[in-house]
Design a protein around this motif. Structure first.
Motif, PDB file in Angstrom:
ATOM      1  N   LYS A 255       0.861  -1.183   0.000  1.00  0.00           N
ATOM      2  CA  LYS A 255       0.000   0.000   0.000  1.00  0.00           C
ATOM      3  C   LYS A 255       0.894   1.228   0.000  1.00  0.00           C
ATOM      4  O   LYS A 255       2.027   1.192   0.463  1.00  0.00           O
ATOM      5  CB  LYS A 255      -0.871   0.031   1.257  1.00  0.00           C
ATOM      6  N   ASN A 256       0.375   2.321  -0.484  1.00  0.00           N
ATOM      7  CA  ASN A 256       1.098   3.580  -0.370  1.00  0.00           C
ATOM      8  C   ASN A 256       1.115   3.983   1.097  1.00  0.00           C
ATOM      9  O   ASN A 256       0.119   3.810   1.814  1.00  0.00           O
ATOM     10  CB  ASN A 256       0.432   4.675  -1.194  1.00  0.00           C
TER      11      ASN A 256
ATOM     12  N   GLU B 277      -1.718   5.993   2.590  1.00  0.00           N
ATOM     13  CA  GLU B 277      -2.990   5.328   2.839  1.00  0.00           C
ATOM     14  C   GLU B 277      -3.065   4.820   4.279  1.00  0.00           C
ATOM     15  O   GLU B 277      -4.141   4.666   4.832  1.00  0.00           O
ATOM     16  CB  GLU B 277      -3.179   4.149   1.881  1.00  0.00           C
TER      17      GLU B 277
ATOM     18  N   ARG C  20      -1.936   8.712   7.678  1.00  0.00           N
ATOM     19  CA  ARG C  20      -2.634   9.890   7.166  1.00  0.00           C
ATOM     20  C   ARG C  20      -2.280  11.115   8.008  1.00  0.00           C
ATOM     21  O   ARG C  20      -3.084  11.596   8.800  1.00  0.00           O
ATOM     22  CB  ARG C  20      -4.136   9.653   7.163  1.00  0.00           C
TER      23      ARG C  20
END
Length: 172
Positions: free
Chosen positions: A124-125, A128, A131
């Protein structure tokens, strides 16, 4: 004429028989090497070729066996090193992630999973999962300056000291 024809047929038959035996002695070891190399390419690193002849093909088979032994040893060594690295990373109390050049998470430890309270992390980035604008700024600064930076971030109403290090990849 009949004697000449008979002798010619016998010579031809014997020649064909000798050629057949010679070709079998040559092609069978080569077929064995081909089969062994196919098995090796499929990951069977204990593959061996045993050839009884004492010629160049036997030398080739011996070299193949030596190569497979060395590659098997290298794979075992790499596997042990990866296991050791996993144990070290897994035992760390601090959360750890490693990002690739596309900002995807390619490595993380259990402490990080507990900190962000999610299991779906791999590939995943990072934004993400984390945050926080401070994390984005931190990553951008570290990449731009290729250095080490730290900042304070807030996740789930808890403040953390977040450190980032730039590690140059072998492609750079």
């Amino acid at each position: 004429r009949n004697k000449i024809l008979l002798i010619t047929l016998i010579v031809i038959f014997v020649s064909i028989l000798v050629i057949y035996v010679f070709s079998k002695n040559l092609t069978n070891p080569i077929k064995d090497l081909v089969v062994a190399s196919q098995r090796f390419s499929l990951g069977e690193f204990n593959t061996k070729v045993i050839i009884k002849n004492n010629d160049e093909i036997k030398e080739l088979a011996d070299n193949f066996n030596s190569m497979t032994d060395k590659i098997r040893d290298l794979f075992e060594q790499q596997s042990m090193q990866q296991e050791e690295l996993k144990r070290i990373i897994g035992s760390m109390q601090e959360g750890l992630i490693v990002l690739d050049k596309d900002n995807k998470i390619v490595l993380h430890n259990k402490s990080f999973k507990r900190t962000v309270n999610t299991n779906d992390i791999y590939n995943k980035n990072y934004w993400e999962i984390l945050r926080d604008i401070n994390v984005q700024n931190l990553v951008e600064k570290v990449r731009k300056k290729r250095s080490h930076k730290s900042t304070e971030i807030k996740l789930n109403d808890v403040y953390y000291l977040c450190s980032a290090n730039y590690i140059q990849s072998k492609d750079e």
